[in-house]
Structure formats: C-alpha cells, structure tokens
Design a protein around this motif. Sequence first.
Motif, PDB file in Angstrom:
ATOM      1  N   GLN A 102      -4.967  -2.319  10.257  1.00 22.93           N
ATOM      2  CA  GLN A 102      -5.066  -3.764  10.040  1.00 22.93           C
ATOM      3  C   GLN A 102      -3.678  -4.381  10.034  1.00 22.93           C
ATOM      4  OE1 GLN A 102      -8.004  -5.669   9.736  1.00 22.93           O
ATOM      5  NE2 GLN A 102      -6.466  -7.269  10.063  1.00 22.93           N
ATOM      6  N   GLU A 103      -3.541  -5.490  10.733  1.00 22.26           N
ATOM      7  CA  GLU A 103      -2.254  -6.176  10.834  1.00 22.26           C
ATOM      8  C   GLU A 103      -2.257  -7.413   9.955  1.00 22.26           C
ATOM      9  OE1 GLU A 103      -0.318  -8.481  14.509  1.00 22.26           O
ATOM     10  OE2 GLU A 103      -0.436  -6.318  14.805  1.00 22.26           O
ATOM     11  N   VAL A 104      -1.172  -7.617   9.216  1.00 25.06           N
ATOM     12  CA  VAL A 104      -1.028  -8.768   8.342  1.00 25.06           C
ATOM     13  C   VAL A 104       0.327  -9.411   8.604  1.00 25.06           C
ATOM     14  CG1 VAL A 104      -0.986  -9.609   5.956  1.00 25.06           C
ATOM     15  CG2 VAL A 104      -2.452  -7.667   6.568  1.00 25.06           C
ATOM     16  N   ASN A 105       0.330 -10.685   8.971  1.00 26.65           N
ATOM     17  CA  ASN A 105       1.567 -11.425   9.215  1.00 26.65           C
ATOM     18  C   ASN A 105       1.857 -12.309   8.012  1.00 26.65           C
ATOM     19  OD1 ASN A 105       1.962 -10.466  11.937  1.00 26.65           O
ATOM     20  ND2 ASN A 105       0.270 -11.786  12.543  1.00 26.65           N
ATOM     21  N   PHE A 106       2.864 -11.948   7.226  1.00 24.58           N
ATOM     22  CA  PHE A 106       3.205 -12.711   6.040  1.00 24.58           C
ATOM     23  C   PHE A 106       4.010 -13.958   6.370  1.00 24.58           C
ATOM     24  CE2 PHE A 106       2.468  -8.420   4.432  1.00 24.58           C
ATOM     25  CZ  PHE A 106       1.606  -8.680   3.369  1.00 24.58           C
ATOM     26  N   SER A 107       4.773 -13.896   7.449  1.00 25.49           N
ATOM     27  CA  SER A 107       5.558 -15.048   7.890  1.00 25.49           C
ATOM     28  C   SER A 107       5.901 -14.837   9.358  1.00 25.49           C
ATOM     29  CB  SER A 107       6.842 -15.180   7.057  1.00 25.49           C
ATOM     30  OG  SER A 107       7.738 -14.104   7.337  1.00 25.49           O
ATOM     31  N   SER A 108       6.645 -15.754   9.934  1.00 25.40           N
ATOM     32  CA  SER A 108       7.047 -15.630  11.330  1.00 25.40           C
ATOM     33  C   SER A 108       8.058 -14.501  11.534  1.00 25.40           C
ATOM     34  CB  SER A 108       7.648 -16.953  11.818  1.00 25.40           C
ATOM     35  OG  SER A 108       8.800 -17.295  11.043  1.00 25.40           O
ATOM     36  N   LYS A 109       8.647 -14.013  10.439  1.00 30.87           N
ATOM     37  CA  LYS A 109       9.673 -12.984  10.553  1.00 30.87           C
ATOM     38  C   LYS A 109       9.247 -11.628   9.982  1.00 30.87           C
ATOM     39  CE  LYS A 109      13.611 -16.179  10.429  1.00 30.87           C
ATOM     40  NZ  LYS A 109      14.896 -16.510   9.750  1.00 30.87           N
ATOM     41  N   PHE A 110       8.220 -11.593   9.156  1.00 33.55           N
ATOM     42  CA  PHE A 110       7.876 -10.361   8.452  1.00 33.55           C
ATOM     43  C   PHE A 110       6.395 -10.053   8.609  1.00 33.55           C
ATOM     44  CE2 PHE A 110       6.599  -8.270   4.389  1.00 33.55           C
ATOM     45  CZ  PHE A 110       7.247  -7.060   4.614  1.00 33.55           C
ATOM     46  N   SER A 111       6.092  -8.805   9.047  1.00 35.24           N
ATOM     47  CA  SER A 111       4.704  -8.379   9.244  1.00 35.24           C
ATOM     48  C   SER A 111       4.499  -6.978   8.686  1.00 35.24           C
ATOM     49  CB  SER A 111       4.334  -8.395  10.730  1.00 35.24           C
ATOM     50  OG  SER A 111       4.410  -9.693  11.268  1.00 35.24           O
ATOM     51  N   MET A 112       3.227  -6.633   8.460  1.00 38.43           N
ATOM     52  CA  MET A 112       2.876  -5.297   7.987  1.00 38.43           C
ATOM     53  C   MET A 112       1.622  -4.814   8.704  1.00 38.43           C
ATOM     54  SD  MET A 112       3.434  -5.386   3.836  1.00 38.43           S
ATOM     55  CE  MET A 112       2.988  -3.661   3.725  1.00 38.43           C
ATOM     56  N   ARG A 113       1.468  -3.482   8.765  1.00 38.24           N
ATOM     57  CA  ARG A 113       0.259  -2.861   9.286  1.00 38.24           C
ATOM     58  C   ARG A 113      -0.153  -1.743   8.339  1.00 38.24           C
ATOM     59  NH1 ARG A 113      -1.269  -1.381  14.011  1.00 38.24           N
ATOM     60  NH2 ARG A 113      -2.023  -3.225  15.075  1.00 38.24           N
ATOM     61  N   PHE A 114      -1.463  -1.644   8.100  1.00 38.12           N
ATOM     62  CA  PHE A 114      -2.008  -0.598   7.249  1.00 38.12           C
ATOM     63  C   PHE A 114      -2.994   0.216   8.072  1.00 38.12           C
ATOM     64  CE2 PHE A 114      -1.086  -4.382   4.772  1.00 38.12           C
ATOM     65  CZ  PHE A 114      -0.309  -3.886   3.727  1.00 38.12           C
ATOM     66  N   GLY A 115      -2.890   1.547   8.032  1.00 33.89           N
ATOM     67  CA  GLY A 115      -3.744   2.400   8.857  1.00 33.89           C
ATOM     68  C   GLY A 115      -4.434   3.488   8.064  1.00 33.89           C
ATOM     69  N   LEU A 116      -5.642   3.850   8.519  1.00 34.19           N
ATOM     70  CA  LEU A 116      -6.420   4.921   7.903  1.00 34.19           C
ATOM     71  C   LEU A 116      -6.946   5.834   8.996  1.00 34.19           C
ATOM     72  CD1 LEU A 116      -7.548   5.912   5.141  1.00 34.19           C
ATOM     73  CD2 LEU A 116      -9.631   4.614   5.662  1.00 34.19           C
ATOM     74  N   GLN A 117      -6.958   7.137   8.754  1.00 38.29           N
ATOM     75  CA  GLN A 117      -7.406   8.118   9.746  1.00 38.29           C
ATOM     76  C   GLN A 117      -8.339   9.142   9.113  1.00 38.29           C
ATOM     77  OE1 GLN A 117      -4.620  10.157  12.624  1.00 38.29           O
ATOM     78  NE2 GLN A 117      -5.122  11.970  11.393  1.00 38.29           N
ATOM     79  N   GLY A 118      -9.429   9.431   9.826  1.00 36.32           N
ATOM     80  CA  GLY A 118     -10.317  10.516   9.457  1.00 36.32           C
ATOM     81  C   GLY A 118     -10.381  11.500  10.608  1.00 36.32           C
ATOM     82  N   ALA A 119     -10.189  12.784  10.340  1.00 32.72           N
ATOM     83  CA  ALA A 119     -10.132  13.787  11.410  1.00 32.72           C
ATOM     84  C   ALA A 119     -11.065  14.955  11.102  1.00 32.72           C
ATOM     85  CB  ALA A 119      -8.706  14.296  11.593  1.00 32.72           C
ATOM     86  N   TYR A 120     -11.594  15.533  12.176  1.00 29.80           N
ATOM     87  CA  TYR A 120     -12.363  16.772  12.094  1.00 29.80           C
ATOM     88  C   TYR A 120     -11.518  17.861  12.734  1.00 29.80           C
ATOM     89  CZ  TYR A 120     -16.007  20.263  12.894  1.00 29.80           C
ATOM     90  OH  TYR A 120     -16.735  21.420  12.914  1.00 29.80           O
ATOM     91  N   VAL A 121     -11.269  18.938  11.992  1.00 28.00           N
ATOM     92  CA  VAL A 121     -10.366  19.997  12.444  1.00 28.00           C
ATOM     93  C   VAL A 121     -11.129  21.314  12.533  1.00 28.00           C
ATOM     94  CG1 VAL A 121      -8.219  21.234  11.998  1.00 28.00           C
ATOM     95  CG2 VAL A 121      -8.424  18.821  11.351  1.00 28.00           C
TER      96      VAL A 121
END
Length: 331
Positions: A102-121
């Motif tokens: 998920q991408e979140v833009n806090f301002s025109s200069k600063f952004s963040m991304r949060f990621g989650l992963q599920g894997a089968y091994v």
Amino acid sequence: MVLIAGLFVTINKVKAQDIQFSQFYANTLYLNPAFAGSTHDLRGVLHQRLQWPKLEAKYITSSASLDTYIKKTKGGVGLILMKDWQGANTISSTDIALQYAQEVNFSSKFSMRFGLQGAYVSRNISYAQLTFPDQYTDGGYSGVPTSEYFGVNRKNFFDLSAGTLFYTDNLWLGISAHHINMPNQSFYNEVNRLPMKIGVVGGYKIKLDGGEANSPDKTSRYSLTPTFYYKMQGKSDQLDVGIYGMHDDLMLGFWYRGLPIKRYERNQNNESMIVLLGYRIKRLVISYSYDFTISKLNTARTGGSHEFNLTYIYPLPLKRKMYKRLPCPKF
C-alpha cells in the motif's frame, strides 16, 4: 558428495541462511514486499544466480516475478517464484509468494509504502545421491548401506514477511522482516525454526544533470547513487555497500560485501567484491554481475558468482503526476 552429506547431517544443528543476491535492486520483490507495484507499471523479472560454480557444493538459484500497480487502491500486487538447488541438486527448495503493498503520500515530498507477503515453501532432499563416512574404507567407497538415520524427504511450510519503505525525490530507506512466523524447517520429527531475517536498505541519488526538463518524473540521464544493504539472520549479519553510476542507458556498479569490524571465529568478515554492468533498451533492462571472492574460500578457487537479470516494464495508462517514483536504481 561426502561434503554435501556432512552439511546435511548438521542441518538440524545449525540455522540456515537466506540466499544473497548481489543485484538486490534487480530482484526487488525478494528484497522487500513493499516494492510490489512500485514502478506504477506492469513489471516482469527473470533472475539467475550461479554461486561457486567450481565447487561441488555450488548454489544455483532461479527466480521469476511479476508485479503491477492498482490505481483504485493506490497499491500494488506481486507474485514471485523461486527455485534453489544446493550441491548438484541434492537439496532443493521451491518458494511461491504473493505480495500486497500500500502506498501513502504524506506530502509532495515524502511518501511511504507498506508491504505484506505470504509464501508457500517446499524443501526437498535426495538421499540417494548422498554417501557417508561409514561407507568408506581404506580401499575407498565400499557401496554398503549407511547406518545414518533419515527423516522425510520433503518439508512444506507457510512463511510470512513484511516490509516498509520511506522515500523522497532523492533519498530512500527500507526495512523488511522475513520469516516473521519462524516456521519449522526440520526434515526430522523435531523443531528447528528458520530464524527471522531483518534487512535495512537505503541510498541517495545524486542527479549530476538536474534531471530532464521535459520529463514528468525528472528522470536524470547522469547520476551517481551510493547504496547499502544490511541484513541480519540468526547469529550472522552482512553488509553490502557500493555505488551505481548511470550514463544515459548504461549503468556500472561496484560493491563490497563484508563486515570487517566483526570477526567470526577469529576470521575477518570479508566476502566479495562485486561489479555490475547493465544496459537499458527502451523498456527492457539487461544486467550482469560478477562476485570476486576475497574471503579465505578464495584458495579453493570457487569460480566466483554470476548473476543475470532481465527486466521488462510495460507502461500502464496512468496519469504520471499522481505518484512519486522511488529514486532507487532500476538495475
């Protein structure tokens, strides 16, 4: 195969370590799930690593990934498939992972991304290819059955990972945690947890020409990008530090892998020097890197390590002013 057998016998007494890719930015979905959809286009990646090809205990790793941006949610989804072989295919592992970021833009200069992963091994061991010390006499291999006890030949488990990215126009910092649930990886009827891996990656892009005036994302034709990647798993940790140089569509990179301020059993932690050459042809990126072994293992004439990468980015019909590009290298 005695060496491989020895490694296998101790597999439940030591903590396994994850694969290290020298071109970590060319295989970003493996690096951190927060990168899923980060190009804001459709991206396909094929990646191949051949480590220590002149040794019997060589490692061969292949991966393929696909990720895309979802305009409606301002997020990204990714799929990564990976196959790893150790020691002439004696031990192998197959990973299938799904990601959402998920991408979140806090301002025109600063952004963040949060990621989650599920894997089968799924991990496999071929006992038929192994020989053990009790099968050898003064005359060599005897061919008699070994007295070693074997467990199952396949181990399957679910693996959970997560990550985040902070970035501006020139600076970025990412933190990832793999194997959060610390799954049991033992082939025997006992518990041997896969230790969590923590990774910290970052860098700063220096645009030598200030960026193209007519480019909506201010893409620079000439740039230098110092980067680092620190990872810690179990009792081991490692640092990659280096620099990318970009000249139009040509990229050259140099890295050092090691942590000389920390010693393991009185040995200084110097692993390799890495050189990368990459070229971009429109939407296709081709790159190759080679690891020069500088540790004590160099006396064994390992043959170094080779990595090959093909990345293709298919443009999606998005309004480019809607998002900010990650400044990290595309190689």
